[in-house]
Design a protein around this motif. Structure first.
Motif, PDB file in Angstrom:
ATOM      1  N   ARG A  49       0.836  -1.207   0.000  1.00  0.00           N
ATOM      2  CA  ARG A  49       0.000   0.000   0.000  1.00  0.00           C
ATOM      3  C   ARG A  49       0.864   1.248   0.000  1.00  0.00           C
ATOM      4  O   ARG A  49       0.586   2.208  -0.725  1.00  0.00           O
ATOM      5  CB  ARG A  49      -0.930   0.000   1.219  1.00  0.00           C
ATOM      6  N   ALA A  50       1.917   1.246   0.796  1.00  0.00           N
ATOM      7  CA  ALA A  50       2.802   2.409   0.856  1.00  0.00           C
ATOM      8  C   ALA A  50       3.474   2.646  -0.486  1.00  0.00           C
ATOM      9  O   ALA A  50       3.626   3.792  -0.921  1.00  0.00           O
ATOM     10  CB  ALA A  50       3.851   2.218   1.951  1.00  0.00           C
ATOM     11  N   ARG A  51       3.871   1.570  -1.154  1.00  0.00           N
ATOM     12  CA  ARG A  51       4.496   1.721  -2.472  1.00  0.00           C
ATOM     13  C   ARG A  51       3.531   2.316  -3.490  1.00  0.00           C
ATOM     14  O   ARG A  51       3.902   3.190  -4.270  1.00  0.00           O
ATOM     15  CB  ARG A  51       4.993   0.367  -2.987  1.00  0.00           C
ATOM     16  N   SER A  52       2.295   1.830  -3.477  1.00  0.00           N
ATOM     17  CA  SER A  52       1.329   2.357  -4.441  1.00  0.00           C
ATOM     18  C   SER A  52       1.010   3.821  -4.141  1.00  0.00           C
ATOM     19  O   SER A  52       0.886   4.631  -5.063  1.00  0.00           O
ATOM     20  CB  SER A  52       0.059   1.514  -4.441  1.00  0.00           C
ATOM     21  N   GLU A  53       0.886   4.168  -2.857  1.00  0.00           N
ATOM     22  CA  GLU A  53       0.645   5.565  -2.509  1.00  0.00           C
ATOM     23  C   GLU A  53       1.843   6.435  -2.867  1.00  0.00           C
ATOM     24  O   GLU A  53       1.680   7.567  -3.332  1.00  0.00           O
ATOM     25  CB  GLU A  53       0.337   5.680  -1.013  1.00  0.00           C
ATOM     26  N   GLN A  54       3.035   5.912  -2.684  1.00  0.00           N
ATOM     27  CA  GLN A  54       4.245   6.657  -3.042  1.00  0.00           C
ATOM     28  C   GLN A  54       4.295   6.892  -4.552  1.00  0.00           C
ATOM     29  O   GLN A  54       4.658   7.976  -5.004  1.00  0.00           O
ATOM     30  CB  GLN A  54       5.482   5.895  -2.584  1.00  0.00           C
ATOM     31  N   GLU A  55       3.906   5.900  -5.317  1.00  0.00           N
ATOM     32  CA  GLU A  55       3.901   6.052  -6.777  1.00  0.00           C
ATOM     33  C   GLU A  55       2.869   7.111  -7.191  1.00  0.00           C
ATOM     34  O   GLU A  55       3.129   7.936  -8.069  1.00  0.00           O
ATOM     35  CB  GLU A  55       3.593   4.713  -7.445  1.00  0.00           C
ATOM     36  N   ASN A  57       1.855   9.636  -5.369  1.00  0.00           N
ATOM     37  CA  ASN A  57       2.417  10.939  -4.976  1.00  0.00           C
ATOM     38  C   ASN A  57       3.493  11.394  -5.956  1.00  0.00           C
ATOM     39  O   ASN A  57       3.582  12.570  -6.291  1.00  0.00           O
ATOM     40  CB  ASN A  57       2.993  10.871  -3.564  1.00  0.00           C
ATOM     41  N   ARG A  58       4.313  10.457  -6.413  1.00  0.00           N
ATOM     42  CA  ARG A  58       5.360  10.804  -7.374  1.00  0.00           C
ATOM     43  C   ARG A  58       4.745  11.308  -8.674  1.00  0.00           C
ATOM     44  O   ARG A  58       5.199  12.311  -9.243  1.00  0.00           O
ATOM     45  CB  ARG A  58       6.245   9.589  -7.656  1.00  0.00           C
TER      46      ARG A  58
END
Length: 79
Positions: A49-55, A57-58
């Motif tokens: 989930r954090a990776r998808s949210e980070q993507e 945001n990027r």
């Protein structure tokens, strides 16, 4: 013959106690391993989930960067 019965019974009882303690420790370790696996699965899902949210945001930052470049171009053209 009577002298043999007491030591044999003692060792049989001792062996039964060792086997039962080992069995219950194994069961406790299995439960602990199961809880650890569940916790690791939860952490893995949180990381995904954090990776998808980070993507996401990027991508938003990249879009904002493009918009900022356009605004800078407009301001430079006014001069």
């Amino acid at each position: 013959m009577d002298d043999v019965i007491i030591p044999v019974a003692f060792f049989l009882i001792l062996a039964g106690a060792v086997v039962s303690v080992a069995y219950f420790q194994t069961q406790r370790n299995k439960e602990r391993d199961r809880q650890y696996a569940d916790a690791m699965n939860g952490y893995r899902e949180a990381v995904e989930r954090a990776r998808s949210e980070q993507e996401a945001n990027r991508l938003q930052l990249v879009e904002l960067g493009h918009r900022l470049e356009k605004v800078e171009g407009l301001l430079r053209s006014v001069d």
